[in-house]
Design an enzyme around this catalytic site. Structure first.
Site, mmCIF file in Angstrom:
data_model
loop_
_atom_site.group_PDB
_atom_site.id
_atom_site.type_symbol
_atom_site.label_atom_id
_atom_site.label_comp_id
_atom_site.label_asym_id
_atom_site.label_seq_id
_atom_site.Cartn_x
_atom_site.Cartn_y
_atom_site.Cartn_z
ATOM 1 N N GLU A 26 66.797 -64.711 15.898
ATOM 2 C CA GLU A 26 67.055 -66.147 15.815
ATOM 3 C C GLU A 26 68.186 -66.583 14.886
ATOM 4 O O GLU A 26 67.963 -67.369 13.951
ATOM 5 C CB GLU A 26 65.753 -66.887 15.470
ATOM 6 C CG GLU A 26 64.703 -66.709 16.554
ATOM 7 C CD GLU A 26 63.535 -67.686 16.462
ATOM 8 O OE1 GLU A 26 63.359 -68.331 15.417
ATOM 9 O OE2 GLU A 26 62.814 -67.793 17.479
ATOM 10 N N GLU A 70 60.528 -63.848 22.638
ATOM 11 C CA GLU A 70 59.500 -64.735 22.064
ATOM 12 C C GLU A 70 59.261 -65.898 23.007
ATOM 13 O O GLU A 70 60.201 -66.526 23.490
ATOM 14 C CB GLU A 70 59.919 -65.317 20.700
ATOM 15 C CG GLU A 70 59.736 -64.398 19.529
ATOM 16 C CD GLU A 70 59.997 -65.097 18.184
ATOM 17 O OE1 GLU A 70 59.785 -66.327 18.089
ATOM 18 O OE2 GLU A 70 60.424 -64.404 17.258
#
Ligand SMILES: *[C@@H]1O[C@H](CO)[C@@H](O)[C@H](O)[C@H]1NC(C)=O
Ligand SMILES: *[C@@H]1O[C@H](CO)[C@@H](O)[C@H](O)[C@H]1NC(C)=O
Ligand SMILES: *[C@@H]1O[C@H](CO)[C@@H](O)[C@H](O)[C@H]1NC(C)=O
Ligand SMILES: *[C@@H]1O[C@H](CO)[C@@H](O)[C@H](O)[C@H]1NC(C)=O
Ligand SMILES: *[C@@H]1O[C@H](CO)[C@@H](O)[C@H](O)[C@H]1NC(C)=O
Ligand SMILES: *[C@@H]1O[C@H](CO)[C@@H](O)[C@H](O)[C@H]1NC(C)=O
Length: 335
Positions: free
Chosen positions: A156, A265
């Protein structure tokens, strides 16, 4: 002797260097990343994921386990050597337990640092590209002989300059190949690896990342997507199945040299809305193979069974209701 060895390595080679990653599906097993903040600071509440979960999920047909860790755990000094006590005695035994849970199991080795170290961005005021690449050079030396280890270059990235970030990714790729490792690599964009902004954001820049091995089939794009109203993965209710987002992504992947992406995710709460929408999302991902390699849902491992997005099975061996309804039927080979 030499020719026997040459024959042997030729026979082993296809397993290592060719062929496609099979359809993947499973869970994140969090714990070593407790607690990395989104600014890349780490306050060390690490808790190794329980190994029994791998045999539990693999027996149900799962074959993908993403195993996050904090950069600071792996190299306590920025750019310095790997802490072998952490890698050999703590992290790697968990990776090996996941791999041993099934001959078909893959892991994602995930450095969970948001492109940051203690508040500062790689090559954008913080760690140098060389310091970042050094982490991967060392890990590639260790995991280079483990083809079922996919190397997730960074969790991320966000709020950074994308062209500069793409250069950092190239540094890591080059370092991994320089270490002799031929593993599949997962390349993350920005906006917390947003699947929605990838085709118009980081995607065009990451398309230009090259693999010293040649070709691009070992460079898989890494994306995340949640189903709550603000795509944060912090609410129990789901409001979308994300079909439009993934249709756009798959069209873009196919239009740009038939590249591949993985949803590493996603997730939701134990609610009727997530039962419906997460099921639909994961069915779409499963049906989009090979453009979409697969998914790992957030998260099991050391999360409590009452964490809002928990995939952690109960002590009596029963799975979370959402897992049973939405995840399990969409595993590659549900049992
Ligand atoms: C290396 O890892 C071990 C195990 O987690 C830990 O006890 C030790 O403090 C670490 N060393 C450094 C220098 O951080
Ligand atoms: C990172 O974020 C945490 C949590 O908000 C905060 O306590 C810490 O001071 C921040 N660290 C830096 C270096 O900004
Ligand atoms: C994505 O990130 C870039 C910079 O990293 C930022 O300019 C842009 O606003 C972000 N887009 C969205 C949709 O959040
Ligand atoms: C990618 O590389 C090509 C060829 O060098 C170049 O034309 C293009 O502008 C690059 N894309 C980005 C987003 O930088
Ligand atoms: C996602 O939701 C839309 C709108 O309700 C629906 O048309 C579509 O069929 C759903 N996608 C899947 C894969 O079920
Ligand atoms: C297992 O534990 C969960 C949570 O307490 C409970 O909801 C479920 O009914 C139990 N299942 C069995 C088979 O005992």
């Amino acid at each position: 002797m030499l020719s026997v060895l040459a024959l042997l390595s030729a026979a082993l080679a296809p397993q290592l260097v060719s062929g496609q990653v099979p359809r993947l599906g499973g869970v994140n097993t969090a714990g070593f990343d407790f607690t990395v903040y989104t600014n890349g600071s780490f306050t060390n509440n690490a808790a190794a994921p329980p190994t029994w979960q791998y045999t539990h999920f693999s027996a149900e047909g799962a074959n993908l386990y993403r195993i996050p860790f904090a950069w600071q755990e792996m190299t306590p000094t920025l750019g310095g050597p790997i802490n072998e006590t952490f890698l050999y005695d703590e992290y790697n035994p968990i990776v090996q337990a996941a791999l041993a849970s099934s001959p078909d199991a893959y892991v994602i080795v995930d450095v969970h640092n948001y492109a940051r170290w203690n508040g500062e961005i790689i090559a954008q005021g913080g760690p140098t590209n060389e310091q970042y690449a050094s982490l991967w050079y060392q890990l590639a030396g260790f995991y280079g002989s483990t083809p079922r280890a996919l190397l997730g270059l960074m969790n991320e990235p966000h709020d950074l300059d994308i062209p500069t970030w793409a250069e950092s990714v190239q540094y890591a790729v080059n370092a991994i190949r320089a270490a002799g490792a031929q593993n599949y690599l997962l390349l993350p964009g920005s906006n917390y690896t947003s699947a929605a902004t990838f085709p118009t954001g980081a995607g065009p820049y990451l398309l230009n990342v090259t693999d010293p091995l040649g070709g691009t089939e070992k460079l898989i794009f890494d994306v995340h997507r949640y189903l709550d109203y603000d795509n944060s993965g912090t609410h129990a209710e789901c409001v979308t199945n994300n079909t439009e987002v993934f249709e756009t992504l798959v069209t873009w992947l196919q239009a740009n040299g038939n590249r591949q992406a993985i949803l590493s995710e996603t997730g939701g709460g134990n609610t009727a809305s997530c039962d419906e929408y997460l099921y639909q999302e994961l069915a779409y991902i499963k049906n989009s193979y090979p453009s979409m390699v697969g998914f790992s849902v957030w998260a099991a491992g050391s999360f409590a069974t009452n964490y809002i997005l928990s995939m952690t099975p109960y002590a009596n061996g029963t799975d979370q209701p959402l897992y049973n309804v939405a995840v399990r039927p969409n595993l590659p080979a549900p049992v």
